[in-house]
Design an enzyme around this catalytic site. Structure first.
Site, PDB file in Angstrom:
ATOM      1  N   ARG A  28       0.857  -1.182   0.000  1.00 31.70           N
ATOM      2  CA  ARG A  28       0.000   0.000   0.000  1.00 31.70           C
ATOM      3  C   ARG A  28       0.898   1.239   0.000  1.00 31.70           C
ATOM      4  NH1 ARG A  28      -3.373  -2.451  -1.821  1.00 31.70           N
ATOM      5  NH2 ARG A  28      -5.496  -2.880  -1.120  1.00 31.70           N
TER       6      ARG A  28
ATOM      7  N   GLU B 118      -4.359   7.384  -5.430  1.00 31.13           N
ATOM      8  CA  GLU B 118      -4.445   6.644  -6.693  1.00 31.13           C
ATOM      9  C   GLU B 118      -5.631   7.135  -7.512  1.00 31.13           C
ATOM     10  OE1 GLU B 118      -4.289   2.429  -5.990  1.00 31.13           O
ATOM     11  OE2 GLU B 118      -2.317   2.551  -5.052  1.00 31.13           O
TER      12      GLU B 118
ATOM     13  N   HIS C 196      -1.110   0.023  -9.985  1.00 35.69           N
ATOM     14  CA  HIS C 196      -1.781  -0.931  -9.072  1.00 35.69           C
ATOM     15  C   HIS C 196      -2.179  -2.204  -9.825  1.00 35.69           C
ATOM     16  CE1 HIS C 196      -4.200  -1.075  -5.095  1.00 35.69           C
ATOM     17  NE2 HIS C 196      -3.905  -2.303  -5.497  1.00 35.69           N
TER      18      HIS C 196
END
Ligand SMILES: NC(=O)C1=CN([C@@H]2O[C@H](COP(=O)(O)OP(=O)(O)OC[C@H]3O[C@@H](n4cnc5c(N)ncnc54)[C@H](O)[C@@H]3O)[C@@H](O)[C@H]2O)C=CC1
Ligand SMILES: O=C(O)C(=O)COP(=O)(O)O
Length: 628
Positions: A316, A345, A364
């Site tokens: 993360r 993000e 991601h």
């Protein structure tokens, strides 16, 4: 009250998974029940194992669906003789085909991607279930907009940080996730980033596409013989370790809570944080984002790293202070970084970190393989369909479990159990990890008249949550404990007291582990903390073999000292000078003028200097500050 604990004759708790009374059908009562359950641990997933209505204590249908919300599970709307309509399932992010097909067999599926927050709110008002990945924020407003229609949110992946769990619980909405199907994909992506970063694959690719041929600029570094530090030796970290070993790397890991035997079996040394970052050539992050790991990679930690270290993050974004990373890259402490996850993000286009020439980024993609997405899709579809049908899923993240009556009676003991476990785990130290926990309940009640599942779940929560991002509740507590290598046993000691109160005292023991506070180790050699509820308030009543009496509110300082006059005054003065409010103080001793333990409840967290001053008081042999 001193206790003889597990050394005395005890009776094993009869582990009962009985069905509590049916849930209330009025939505208002239901909400109240859920609100009370907000006391409960939120829970989080584990293996792909399901509990069904037949083998679990209560069905989700019983707890979350009123008569108005029961669903037909077969046939189409037109030929279905069932009086109940098919559930509507909104899939708000791309989900593997197999999962969508599975959902279609069960309900009316609406695949609508990239919805604006407004459109999402409109759609959930007409949906019984919502399925998302990490890109959709399921906020309180979403639950509000659903007006109670939304019964299940399925997170097709591990992290549930994009779902407001508290709001979900308050609105009576079950949250389930898919914690195992993307583990290998995340590990493979970590390895892909590691290798491509070491050989400048992304930069060289961009260069050649720009018409250049820069062979000497992109000389890389070899992996074989290099030390890789894996931060977080959980599901993904373990798989990365296996693969890195195959590449000839020396693998070490920092994970204060990982079982040493699992690491040993893979030939991985568990080391301290400082050791890991000082010796590693490569550091790969696989810990959860928790308050303890938030920005754990900051200016201070970067300054302790080996110059020229290379960093990979597939966990993360929030575990790294991104500005500090830019500074570490500029100064050359960090030679390269490969990042799949970011604080925000998508990150802003002109982010210095993203644009840095020594940084490789992916959007991601850790879980994004066809195989993982198919697996995750099936895992989440089964969990969502199961929940709508009334089954309990072991991947439930929040679920109410016991009748309001039982909950009401146990409420103060629930708080006590969690606080005792939180204290006990903070008293454990050393790389061996916490593995063996015993909970001893002293009660005058008949064993069949005391349901300890919730208390055990809270002990599990108190032990696990300070050290991971797992959410624990009655449904998944045992699974999570097992997954983390924790053995939680329970014992009942029948005492002569009034059965009006369900429990006289609860004791949490952690054995086979070193303690950072020798006074907490009982005569049996285990870290031992005991408490009881007094006038509805949880109290700490025993530390190791010292009796104390301190209300479990705020924070706690424990001091072991020579029993002599003036100690309370000295420590009280130090705290008072720093405006730290003492809410409770108690001294326990075994022999007069020998050793004593002082337990001090404080509202505020004393600063480092204040704690050092307490430690400097000559008669104090050891002390520890504990957060409740
Ligand atoms: N980039 C992506 O697409 C994906 C990211 N993830 C993320 O990867 C992370 C790891 O996932 P899993 O391995 O499934 O979780 P896990 O719960 O199996 O493992 C996490 C490990 O971190 C350890 N840990 C906790 N606090 C720590 C600390 N302060 N220092 C070192 N270790 C600590 C825990 O003891 C545990 O062993 C999660 O944050 C998850 O959200 C997971 C899948 C895909
Ligand atoms: O499972 C996780 O925690 C992930 O980070 C994967 O996220 P995604 O489902 O790919 O948006």
């Amino acid at each position: 009250m001193a206790i003889s604990s597990s050394c005395s004759s005890v009776k094993a708790v009869n582990s009962r998974w009985t069905s509590p009374s049916p849930s209330p059908s009025s939505p208002i009562t239901k909400l109240a029940v859920f609100r009370r359950h907000s006391l409960l641990p939120n829970l989080r997933h584990t293996p792909n194992i399901k509990l069904t209505a037949t083998n679990a204590l209560r069905t989700v249908e019983q707890t979350t669906l009123t008569e108005d919300h029961k669903f037909s599970t077969v046939g189409s709307d037109s030929d279905d003789p069932s009086p109940f309509p098919k559930p509507r399932i909104l899939v708000a992010e791309k989900l593997g085909e197999a999962g969508v097909n599975l959902l279609r067999e069960f309900g009316d599926v609406d695949c609508s991607y990239e919805l604006s927050p407004e459109d999402l709110k409109k759609k959930v008002a007409e949906s019984d279930a919502l399925i998302v990945r990490s890109g959709t924020k399921v906020t309180r407003e979403v639950f509000e907009a659903a007006k109670g229609r939304l019964k299940v949110v399925g997170r097709a992946g591990v992290g549930i940080d994009n779902v407001d769990l508290q709001a979900a619980t308050e609105y009576g909405c079950l949250v389930v996730n898919a914690p195992t199907a993307n583990t290998v994909a995340a590990a493979e992506h970590g390895i892909a980033l590691l290798a491509s970063m070491a050989r400048n694959v992304a930069q060289a690719d961009a260069s050649i596409k720009a018409g250049k041929w820069e062979r000497s600029k992109y000389v890389g570094v070899s992996l074989v013989g290099k030390t890789l530090a894996i931060m977080g030796f959980g599901k993904v970290g373990t798989e990365v370790a296996r693969r890195a070993k195959g590449l000839g790397m020396i693998v070490i890991s920092h994970d204060p809570y990982a079982p040493a035997d699992r690491a040993r079996a893979l030939g991985v040394d568990l080391v301290s944080l400082d050791q890991a970052i000082a010796t590693a050539d490569f550091i790969s992050l696989h810990m959860p984002l928790t308050p303890a790991t938030n920005k754990v990679f900051n200016d201070d930690t970067f300054s302790k790293m080996k110059k020229g270290v290379r960093l990979i993050n597939v966990a993360r974004g929030g575990v790294i202070d991104e500005d500090a990373l830019v500074r570490a890259l500029d100064s050359g402490i960090v030679a390269q970084a490969a990042l799949d996850v970011f604080c925000e993000e998508p990150p802003s286009k002109d982010s210095k970190l993203i644009q840095h020439e020594n940084v490789t980024v992916t959007p991601h993609l850790g879980a994004s393989t066809k195989e993982a997405q198919e697996g995750v899709a099936i895992e989440i579809a089964e969990a969502v369909a199961g929940a709508l049908k009334g089954e309990l899923s072991a991947t439930a993240v929040n679920a109410p479990m016991v009748s309001p009556e039982v909950l009401s009676e146990l409420a103060p003991y629930i708080v006590l159990a969690e606080k005792l476990a939180r204290l006990a785990v903070q008293l454990a130290s050393g790389g061996k990890g916490v593995q063996s926990i015993k909970v001893v309940y002293r009660s005058a009640r008949d064993p069949d008249d005391l349901d300890t599942r919730l208390l055990r779940a809270m002990v599990t929560k108190g032990i696990i949550e300070p050290i991971s991002d797992s959410y624990v509740n009655l449904v998944n507590a045992d699974f999570i404990a097992k997954q983390k290598g924790l053995r939680i046993s329970e014992e009942r000691v029948v005492v002569e007291s009034t059965p009006e109160y369900p429990i006289d005292s609860i004791q949490v023991q952690i054995s086979n582990v070193e303690s950072n506070f020798a006074g907490a180790v009982s005569d049996c050699g285990a870290i031992s903390i005991q408490g009881r509820v007094k006038y509805g308030v949880p109290h700490l009543t025993c530390v190791g073999s010292f009796s104390v009496d301190v209300s479990l509110e705020g924070n706690l300082i424990l001091c072991r000292q020579v029993d002599q006059p003036g100690m309370i005054g000295q420590v009280g003065n130090i705290l008072g000078e720093q405006n730290v409010n003492v809410n409770f103080m108690s001294v326990g001793r075994k022999v007069v003028r020998k050793q004593a333990i002082m337990a001090i409840g404080v509202d505020e967290e004393p600063d480092k200097k204040t704690l050092e001053r307490i430690g400097g008081v000559s008669a104090i042999e050891e002390f520890v500050f504990l957060k409740l």
